[in-house]
Design a protein around this motif. Structure first.
Motif, PDB file in Angstrom:
ATOM      1  N   TYR A 112       0.824  -1.219   0.000  1.00  0.00           N
ATOM      2  CA  TYR A 112       0.000   0.000   0.000  1.00  0.00           C
ATOM      3  C   TYR A 112       0.850   1.258   0.000  1.00  0.00           C
ATOM      4  CZ  TYR A 112       0.765   0.803   5.042  1.00  0.00           C
ATOM      5  OH  TYR A 112       1.320   1.040   6.269  1.00  0.00           O
ATOM      6  N   SER A 113       2.112   1.129   0.401  1.00  0.00           N
ATOM      7  CA  SER A 113       3.004   2.297   0.389  1.00  0.00           C
ATOM      8  C   SER A 113       3.328   2.746  -1.034  1.00  0.00           C
ATOM      9  CB  SER A 113       4.303   1.983   1.127  1.00  0.00           C
ATOM     10  OG  SER A 113       5.074   1.019   0.416  1.00  0.00           O
ATOM     11  N   LEU A 114       2.937   1.931  -2.016  1.00  0.00           N
ATOM     12  CA  LEU A 114       3.207   2.251  -3.418  1.00  0.00           C
ATOM     13  C   LEU A 114       1.984   2.815  -4.131  1.00  0.00           C
ATOM     14  CD1 LEU A 114       5.223  -0.974  -4.319  1.00  0.00           C
ATOM     15  CD2 LEU A 114       6.128   1.275  -3.658  1.00  0.00           C
ATOM     16  N   THR A 115       0.858   2.924  -3.427  1.00  0.00           N
ATOM     17  CA  THR A 115      -0.342   3.482  -4.038  1.00  0.00           C
ATOM     18  C   THR A 115      -0.278   5.009  -3.978  1.00  0.00           C
ATOM     19  OG1 THR A 115      -1.553   3.369  -1.937  1.00  0.00           O
ATOM     20  CG2 THR A 115      -1.706   1.470  -3.404  1.00  0.00           C
ATOM     21  N   GLU A 116      -1.067   5.636  -4.822  1.00  0.00           N
ATOM     22  CA  GLU A 116      -1.157   7.093  -4.797  1.00  0.00           C
ATOM     23  C   GLU A 116      -2.092   7.530  -3.666  1.00  0.00           C
ATOM     24  OE1 GLU A 116       0.551   9.129  -6.523  1.00  0.00           O
ATOM     25  OE2 GLU A 116       1.221   8.047  -8.312  1.00  0.00           O
ATOM     26  N   PRO A 117      -1.744   8.581  -2.911  1.00  0.00           N
ATOM     27  CA  PRO A 117      -0.555   9.429  -3.028  1.00  0.00           C
ATOM     28  C   PRO A 117       0.607   8.984  -2.133  1.00  0.00           C
ATOM     29  CG  PRO A 117      -2.069  10.438  -1.497  1.00  0.00           C
ATOM     30  CD  PRO A 117      -2.714   9.140  -1.932  1.00  0.00           C
ATOM     31  N   GLN A 118       0.456   7.841  -1.433  1.00  0.00           N
ATOM     32  CA  GLN A 118       1.481   7.421  -0.476  1.00  0.00           C
ATOM     33  C   GLN A 118       2.847   7.204  -1.129  1.00  0.00           C
ATOM     34  OE1 GLN A 118      -1.545   6.176  -0.673  1.00  0.00           O
ATOM     35  NE2 GLN A 118      -2.456   5.834   1.345  1.00  0.00           N
ATOM     36  N   ILE A 119       2.851   6.872  -2.408  1.00  0.00           N
ATOM     37  CA  ILE A 119       4.111   6.561  -3.074  1.00  0.00           C
ATOM     38  C   ILE A 119       5.116   7.713  -2.990  1.00  0.00           C
ATOM     39  CG2 ILE A 119       3.287   7.301  -5.355  1.00  0.00           C
ATOM     40  CD1 ILE A 119       4.963   5.008  -6.539  1.00  0.00           C
ATOM     41  N   HIS A 120       4.621   8.926  -2.939  1.00  0.00           N
ATOM     42  CA  HIS A 120       5.529  10.079  -2.883  1.00  0.00           C
ATOM     43  C   HIS A 120       6.204  10.183  -1.518  1.00  0.00           C
ATOM     44  CE1 HIS A 120       3.993  11.129  -6.799  1.00  0.00           C
ATOM     45  NE2 HIS A 120       2.762  11.003  -6.316  1.00  0.00           N
ATOM     46  N   ASP A 121       5.485   9.802  -0.464  1.00  0.00           N
ATOM     47  CA  ASP A 121       6.115   9.717   0.856  1.00  0.00           C
ATOM     48  C   ASP A 121       7.133   8.580   0.886  1.00  0.00           C
ATOM     49  OD1 ASP A 121       4.683  11.835   1.940  1.00  0.00           O
ATOM     50  OD2 ASP A 121       3.037  10.548   2.601  1.00  0.00           O
ATOM     51  N   THR A 122       6.828   7.499   0.202  1.00  0.00           N
ATOM     52  CA  THR A 122       7.750   6.359   0.152  1.00  0.00           C
ATOM     53  C   THR A 122       9.044   6.746  -0.563  1.00  0.00           C
ATOM     54  OG1 THR A 122       5.893   4.818   0.165  1.00  0.00           O
ATOM     55  CG2 THR A 122       7.998   3.988  -0.654  1.00  0.00           C
ATOM     56  N   ILE A 123       8.931   7.478  -1.643  1.00  0.00           N
ATOM     57  CA  ILE A 123      10.120   7.960  -2.354  1.00  0.00           C
ATOM     58  C   ILE A 123      10.947   8.860  -1.447  1.00  0.00           C
ATOM     59  CG2 ILE A 123      10.885   9.470  -4.234  1.00  0.00           C
ATOM     60  CD1 ILE A 123       8.511   8.313  -5.865  1.00  0.00           C
ATOM     61  N   ARG A 124      10.263   9.690  -0.670  1.00  0.00           N
ATOM     62  CA  ARG A 124      10.982  10.557   0.268  1.00  0.00           C
ATOM     63  C   ARG A 124      11.742   9.738   1.304  1.00  0.00           C
ATOM     64  NH1 ARG A 124       9.734  11.900   5.189  1.00  0.00           N
ATOM     65  NH2 ARG A 124       7.589  11.152   4.957  1.00  0.00           N
ATOM     66  N   LEU A 125      11.148   8.648   1.792  1.00  0.00           N
ATOM     67  CA  LEU A 125      11.836   7.787   2.752  1.00  0.00           C
ATOM     68  C   LEU A 125      13.104   7.193   2.142  1.00  0.00           C
ATOM     69  CD1 LEU A 125       8.924   5.786   4.451  1.00  0.00           C
ATOM     70  CD2 LEU A 125      10.205   7.729   5.372  1.00  0.00           C
ATOM     71  N   CYS A 126      13.019   6.766   0.892  1.00  0.00           N
ATOM     72  CA  CYS A 126      14.215   6.239   0.220  1.00  0.00           C
ATOM     73  C   CYS A 126      15.297   7.297   0.150  1.00  0.00           C
ATOM     74  CB  CYS A 126      13.854   5.753  -1.185  1.00  0.00           C
ATOM     75  SG  CYS A 126      12.804   4.278  -1.237  1.00  0.00           S
ATOM     76  N   ARG A 127      14.912   8.492  -0.234  1.00  0.00           N
ATOM     77  CA  ARG A 127      15.878   9.582  -0.339  1.00  0.00           C
ATOM     78  C   ARG A 127      16.526   9.890   1.016  1.00  0.00           C
ATOM     79  NH1 ARG A 127      16.218   9.479  -5.577  1.00  0.00           N
ATOM     80  NH2 ARG A 127      14.607  10.541  -6.800  1.00  0.00           N
ATOM     81  N   GLU A 128      15.695   9.993   2.046  1.00  0.00           N
ATOM     82  CA  GLU A 128      16.211  10.413   3.351  1.00  0.00           C
ATOM     83  C   GLU A 128      17.069   9.337   4.003  1.00  0.00           C
ATOM     84  OE1 GLU A 128      13.013  11.829   5.765  1.00  0.00           O
ATOM     85  OE2 GLU A 128      12.577  13.540   4.447  1.00  0.00           O
ATOM     86  N   THR A 129      16.742   8.088   3.795  1.00  0.00           N
ATOM     87  CA  THR A 129      17.553   7.018   4.381  1.00  0.00           C
ATOM     88  C   THR A 129      18.815   6.752   3.571  1.00  0.00           C
ATOM     89  OG1 THR A 129      16.242   5.352   3.201  1.00  0.00           O
ATOM     90  CG2 THR A 129      15.611   5.850   5.500  1.00  0.00           C
ATOM     91  N   GLY A 130      18.801   7.165   2.298  1.00  0.00           N
ATOM     92  CA  GLY A 130      19.988   6.994   1.480  1.00  0.00           C
ATOM     93  C   GLY A 130      20.050   5.684   0.733  1.00  0.00           C
TER      94      GLY A 130
END
Length: 301
Positions: A112-130
Protein backbone atom coordinates in the motif's frame (compact mmCIF):
# COMPACT_ATOMS: atom_id res chain seq x y z
CA UNK A 1 24.19 -29.25 -11.17
CA UNK A 2 26.69 -31.97 -10.23
CA UNK A 3 28.14 -32.36 -6.76
CA UNK A 4 31.52 -31.06 -7.90
CA UNK A 5 29.91 -28.07 -9.63
CA UNK A 6 28.00 -27.25 -6.46
CA UNK A 7 31.14 -27.37 -4.31
CA UNK A 8 33.03 -25.22 -6.80
CA UNK A 9 30.27 -22.65 -6.72
CA UNK A 10 30.09 -22.75 -2.94
CA UNK A 11 33.82 -22.10 -2.73
CA UNK A 12 33.49 -19.34 -5.28
CA UNK A 13 30.84 -17.65 -3.17
CA UNK A 14 33.28 -17.42 -0.32
CA UNK A 15 36.25 -16.51 -2.47
CA UNK A 16 34.12 -13.87 -4.18
CA UNK A 17 33.00 -12.33 -0.93
CA UNK A 18 30.01 -13.98 0.79
CA UNK A 19 31.91 -12.80 3.88
CA UNK A 20 34.09 -10.07 2.38
CA UNK A 21 37.70 -9.47 3.27
CA UNK A 22 36.71 -5.84 3.67
CA UNK A 23 35.53 -6.68 7.18
CA UNK A 24 39.16 -6.87 8.31
CA UNK A 25 38.28 -5.57 11.75
CA UNK A 26 36.17 -8.66 12.41
CA UNK A 27 38.25 -11.57 13.70
CA UNK A 28 35.61 -14.11 12.67
CA UNK A 29 35.53 -12.78 9.13
CA UNK A 30 39.34 -12.82 9.01
CA UNK A 31 39.40 -16.49 10.01
CA UNK A 32 36.87 -17.34 7.35
CA UNK A 33 38.84 -15.50 4.66
CA UNK A 34 42.01 -17.40 5.57
CA UNK A 35 40.19 -20.70 5.09
CA UNK A 36 39.32 -19.89 1.50
CA UNK A 37 41.74 -21.26 -1.06
CA UNK A 38 43.36 -18.58 -3.19
CA UNK A 39 43.28 -21.01 -6.10
CA UNK A 40 39.49 -20.80 -6.40
CA UNK A 41 38.19 -18.03 -8.62
CA UNK A 42 34.72 -16.43 -8.61
CA UNK A 43 32.36 -17.75 -11.28
CA UNK A 44 30.77 -14.33 -11.71
CA UNK A 45 31.83 -10.71 -11.87
CA UNK A 46 29.94 -9.59 -8.75
CA UNK A 47 30.23 -11.61 -5.53
CA UNK A 48 27.19 -12.64 -3.53
CA UNK A 49 27.13 -10.41 -0.45
CA UNK A 50 25.46 -11.33 2.80
CA UNK A 51 23.17 -9.04 4.77
CA UNK A 52 20.52 -9.15 7.49
CA UNK A 53 16.80 -8.41 7.27
CA UNK A 54 16.21 -6.48 10.48
CA UNK A 55 12.60 -7.65 10.86
CA UNK A 56 13.89 -11.02 12.05
CA UNK A 57 15.65 -9.37 15.02
CA UNK A 58 13.27 -6.45 15.50
CA UNK A 59 13.03 -6.89 19.27
CA UNK A 60 16.77 -6.57 19.72
CA UNK A 61 16.88 -3.58 17.37
CA UNK A 62 14.12 -1.84 19.32
CA UNK A 63 16.12 -2.16 22.55
CA UNK A 64 19.51 -1.13 21.20
CA UNK A 65 19.66 -0.36 17.50
CA UNK A 66 23.24 0.88 17.33
CA UNK A 67 24.55 -1.97 19.46
CA UNK A 68 22.70 -4.47 17.28
CA UNK A 69 24.07 -2.95 14.08
CA UNK A 70 27.59 -3.18 15.53
CA UNK A 71 26.99 -6.85 16.40
CA UNK A 72 25.76 -7.55 12.87
CA UNK A 73 28.91 -6.02 11.45
CA UNK A 74 31.09 -7.97 13.87
CA UNK A 75 29.53 -11.20 12.61
CA UNK A 76 30.81 -10.36 9.12
CA UNK A 77 27.58 -9.17 7.50
CA UNK A 78 27.91 -6.25 5.11
CA UNK A 79 24.44 -4.76 4.77
CA UNK A 80 20.86 -4.65 5.98
CA UNK A 81 17.34 -4.39 4.67
CA UNK A 82 14.84 -2.58 6.86
CA UNK A 83 11.17 -1.67 7.12
CA UNK A 84 11.32 -0.10 10.57
CA UNK A 85 13.47 2.80 11.75
CA UNK A 86 13.18 1.87 15.45
CA UNK A 87 12.34 5.33 16.73
CA UNK A 88 14.80 7.26 14.58
CA UNK A 89 14.01 9.71 11.83
CA UNK A 90 14.69 8.25 8.37
CA UNK A 91 17.87 10.25 7.80
CA UNK A 92 19.23 9.40 11.26
CA UNK A 93 18.46 5.72 10.70
CA UNK A 94 20.40 5.64 7.44
CA UNK A 95 23.30 7.40 9.12
CA UNK A 96 23.30 4.91 12.01
CA UNK A 97 23.51 2.01 9.56
CA UNK A 98 26.43 3.56 7.71
CA UNK A 99 28.21 4.56 10.91
CA UNK A 100 28.17 0.88 11.86
CA UNK A 101 30.04 0.09 8.65
CA UNK A 102 26.99 -1.42 6.96
CA UNK A 103 25.16 -0.62 3.75
CA UNK A 104 21.43 0.11 3.80
CA UNK A 105 20.72 -1.93 0.70
CA UNK A 106 16.94 -1.59 0.56
CA UNK A 107 13.79 -0.71 2.40
CA UNK A 108 10.97 -3.26 2.65
CA UNK A 109 7.46 -1.88 2.99
CA UNK A 110 3.89 -3.04 2.44
CA UNK A 111 2.44 -2.72 -1.09
CA UNK A 112 0.00 0.00 0.00
CA UNK A 113 3.00 2.30 0.39
CA UNK A 114 3.21 2.25 -3.42
CA UNK A 115 -0.34 3.48 -4.04
CA UNK A 116 -1.16 7.09 -4.80
CA UNK A 117 -0.55 9.43 -3.03
CA UNK A 118 1.48 7.42 -0.48
CA UNK A 119 4.11 6.56 -3.07
CA UNK A 120 5.53 10.08 -2.88
CA UNK A 121 6.12 9.72 0.86
CA UNK A 122 7.75 6.36 0.15
CA UNK A 123 10.12 7.96 -2.35
CA UNK A 124 10.98 10.56 0.27
CA UNK A 125 11.84 7.79 2.75
CA UNK A 126 14.21 6.24 0.22
CA UNK A 127 15.88 9.58 -0.34
CA UNK A 128 16.21 10.41 3.35
CA UNK A 129 17.55 7.02 4.38
CA UNK A 130 19.99 6.99 1.48
CA UNK A 131 18.86 3.88 -0.37
CA UNK A 132 17.79 3.52 -3.99
CA UNK A 133 15.93 0.23 -3.67
CA UNK A 134 12.60 -0.84 -2.17
CA UNK A 135 11.09 -4.32 -1.96
CA UNK A 136 7.35 -4.52 -1.40
CA UNK A 137 6.17 -7.43 0.74
CA UNK A 138 3.15 -9.16 2.20
CA UNK A 139 0.22 -9.15 -0.19
CA UNK A 140 -2.36 -11.83 0.52
CA UNK A 141 -4.95 -11.87 -2.21
CA UNK A 142 -7.89 -14.22 -2.45
CA UNK A 143 -7.48 -17.71 -3.82
CA UNK A 144 -10.93 -17.36 -5.42
CA UNK A 145 -10.58 -13.90 -6.93
CA UNK A 146 -7.66 -13.27 -9.26
CA UNK A 147 -8.74 -9.61 -9.50
CA UNK A 148 -7.05 -9.15 -6.11
CA UNK A 149 -3.76 -10.22 -7.61
CA UNK A 150 -4.27 -8.18 -10.75
CA UNK A 151 -4.73 -5.12 -8.53
CA UNK A 152 -1.38 -5.83 -6.89
CA UNK A 153 0.23 -6.22 -10.31
CA UNK A 154 -1.24 -2.88 -11.44
CA UNK A 155 0.06 -1.10 -8.34
CA UNK A 156 3.53 -2.59 -8.70
CA UNK A 157 3.77 -1.80 -12.41
CA UNK A 158 2.70 1.80 -11.90
CA UNK A 159 5.07 2.23 -8.95
CA UNK A 160 7.97 0.78 -10.95
CA UNK A 161 7.47 3.43 -13.63
CA UNK A 162 7.39 6.21 -11.03
CA UNK A 163 10.44 4.80 -9.27
CA UNK A 164 12.40 4.51 -12.52
CA UNK A 165 11.80 8.21 -13.25
CA UNK A 166 13.18 8.98 -9.79
CA UNK A 167 16.28 6.81 -10.24
CA UNK A 168 14.98 4.16 -7.83
CA UNK A 169 14.33 0.43 -8.28
CA UNK A 170 11.45 -1.73 -7.08
CA UNK A 171 11.11 -5.38 -6.21
CA UNK A 172 8.39 -7.70 -4.90
CA UNK A 173 9.06 -10.10 -2.03
CA UNK A 174 7.19 -13.39 -1.76
CA UNK A 175 5.92 -15.26 1.26
CA UNK A 176 4.26 -18.68 1.29
CA UNK A 177 0.88 -17.55 -0.09
CA UNK A 178 2.31 -16.73 -3.52
CA UNK A 179 3.28 -20.40 -3.82
CA UNK A 180 0.33 -22.03 -2.06
CA UNK A 181 -2.43 -20.14 -3.93
CA UNK A 182 -3.03 -21.19 -7.54
CA UNK A 183 -4.57 -19.08 -10.28
CA UNK A 184 -5.44 -20.49 -13.69
CA UNK A 185 -3.46 -23.65 -13.01
CA UNK A 186 -0.22 -22.03 -11.83
CA UNK A 187 1.03 -20.57 -8.56
CA UNK A 188 0.10 -16.97 -7.81
CA UNK A 189 3.80 -16.12 -8.06
CA UNK A 190 4.10 -17.51 -11.58
CA UNK A 191 0.80 -15.86 -12.52
CA UNK A 192 2.14 -12.51 -11.32
CA UNK A 193 5.51 -12.96 -13.03
CA UNK A 194 3.87 -13.14 -16.45
CA UNK A 195 2.03 -9.88 -15.81
CA UNK A 196 4.59 -7.78 -13.94
CA UNK A 197 6.66 -5.22 -15.77
CA UNK A 198 10.31 -6.04 -16.39
CA UNK A 199 11.00 -3.06 -14.13
CA UNK A 200 9.65 -5.02 -11.14
CA UNK A 201 12.34 -7.33 -9.79
CA UNK A 202 11.59 -10.31 -7.57
CA UNK A 203 13.14 -10.56 -4.14
CA UNK A 204 12.88 -14.34 -3.97
CA UNK A 205 12.54 -16.04 -0.60
CA UNK A 206 13.25 -19.77 -1.09
CA UNK A 207 12.43 -20.55 2.56
CA UNK A 208 8.85 -19.36 2.26
CA UNK A 209 8.50 -21.19 -1.05
CA UNK A 210 9.70 -24.41 0.60
CA UNK A 211 7.23 -23.97 3.45
CA UNK A 212 4.45 -23.76 0.87
CA UNK A 213 5.56 -27.09 -0.60
CA UNK A 214 7.19 -25.61 -3.70
CA UNK A 215 10.63 -26.51 -5.06
CA UNK A 216 12.85 -23.41 -4.84
CA UNK A 217 15.46 -24.92 -7.16
CA UNK A 218 12.86 -25.60 -9.85
CA UNK A 219 11.63 -22.02 -9.57
CA UNK A 220 15.17 -20.69 -9.88
CA UNK A 221 15.77 -22.83 -12.95
CA UNK A 222 12.59 -21.50 -14.57
CA UNK A 223 13.14 -17.86 -13.56
CA UNK A 224 16.85 -16.96 -13.67
CA UNK A 225 18.09 -13.38 -13.33
CA UNK A 226 14.98 -12.36 -11.39
CA UNK A 227 16.57 -9.54 -9.40
CA UNK A 228 19.47 -8.41 -7.22
CA UNK A 229 18.09 -9.45 -3.81
CA UNK A 230 16.98 -12.65 -2.09
CA UNK A 231 16.12 -13.74 1.44
CA UNK A 232 17.56 -16.65 3.37
CA UNK A 233 14.60 -17.29 5.67
CA UNK A 234 14.77 -20.67 7.45
CA UNK A 235 11.92 -22.97 6.42
CA UNK A 236 11.07 -23.67 10.05
CA UNK A 237 11.20 -22.06 13.49
CA UNK A 238 14.97 -22.34 13.70
CA UNK A 239 18.29 -20.99 12.52
CA UNK A 240 19.37 -21.35 8.92
CA UNK A 241 20.50 -24.89 8.15
CA UNK A 242 19.24 -26.38 11.42
CA UNK A 243 17.74 -29.86 11.47
CA UNK A 244 14.20 -28.42 11.37
CA UNK A 245 14.95 -26.29 8.30
CA UNK A 246 13.14 -27.77 5.29
CA UNK A 247 15.08 -25.80 2.67
CA UNK A 248 18.17 -27.30 1.00
CA UNK A 249 20.38 -24.24 1.39
CA UNK A 250 23.57 -26.04 0.34
CA UNK A 251 22.08 -26.22 -3.15
CA UNK A 252 19.89 -23.12 -3.05
CA UNK A 253 22.59 -20.59 -2.17
CA UNK A 254 24.87 -21.48 -5.12
CA UNK A 255 21.79 -21.42 -7.36
CA UNK A 256 20.96 -17.92 -6.13
CA UNK A 257 24.48 -16.79 -6.96
CA UNK A 258 24.24 -18.38 -10.39
CA UNK A 259 20.98 -16.47 -10.94
CA UNK A 260 22.77 -13.16 -10.48
CA UNK A 261 21.68 -12.34 -6.93
CA UNK A 262 23.91 -9.64 -5.42
CA UNK A 263 22.58 -9.55 -1.85
CA UNK A 264 21.19 -12.40 0.26
CA UNK A 265 19.55 -11.31 3.52
CA UNK A 266 19.50 -13.77 6.43
CA UNK A 267 16.20 -13.61 8.32
CA UNK A 268 15.55 -16.14 11.09
CA UNK A 269 12.08 -15.36 12.42
CA UNK A 270 11.54 -17.55 15.48
CA UNK A 271 13.18 -15.34 18.14
CA UNK A 272 13.06 -11.61 17.30
CA UNK A 273 14.33 -10.68 20.78
CA UNK A 274 17.61 -12.56 20.42
CA UNK A 275 20.64 -12.63 18.13
CA UNK A 276 21.21 -16.34 18.83
CA UNK A 277 19.54 -17.65 15.65
CA UNK A 278 21.27 -15.04 13.53
CA UNK A 279 24.65 -15.99 14.94
CA UNK A 280 23.88 -19.69 14.52
CA UNK A 281 22.88 -19.02 10.91
CA UNK A 282 26.11 -17.18 10.28
CA UNK A 283 28.13 -20.01 11.85
CA UNK A 284 26.31 -22.60 9.75
CA UNK A 285 27.09 -20.66 6.58
CA UNK A 286 30.76 -20.45 7.50
CA UNK A 287 31.03 -24.11 8.44
CA UNK A 288 29.05 -25.43 5.49
CA UNK A 289 30.69 -23.48 2.72
CA UNK A 290 34.23 -23.26 4.10
CA UNK A 291 34.27 -27.01 4.79
CA UNK A 292 33.07 -27.76 1.26
CA UNK A 293 35.69 -25.44 -0.17
CA UNK A 294 38.52 -27.01 1.84
CA UNK A 295 37.45 -30.52 0.86
CA UNK A 296 37.54 -29.68 -2.81
CA UNK A 297 40.91 -27.92 -2.47
CA UNK A 298 42.39 -31.03 -0.84
CA UNK A 299 40.89 -33.23 -3.56
CA UNK A 300 38.82 -35.26 -1.13
CA UNK A 301 35.56 -34.49 -2.94
Amino acid sequence: MTRREFIARAGALLAGGIFSRRVAACAAAQRMAKNVSASLHPLREKPLRLGVQLHGIRGVCAKDLRGTLAAIRAMGFEGVEAGNFFGLEPKAFGEAVREAGLELVALQLYPYSLTEPQIHDTIRLCRETGTKRLNAAWFKGSAENKADWQLAVNVLNHAAEVFAREGLSLGYHNHDQEFSIRLEGVTAMEWMRTRLSSKVALEFDPGWAALAGADPLAFLAAHPNFGPDAHLTPAGDCALGAAQDRADWRRIIPALAASGVEWAFVKPLAHPDSLADLEASRNWLEKSFTTANEAQTKGTI
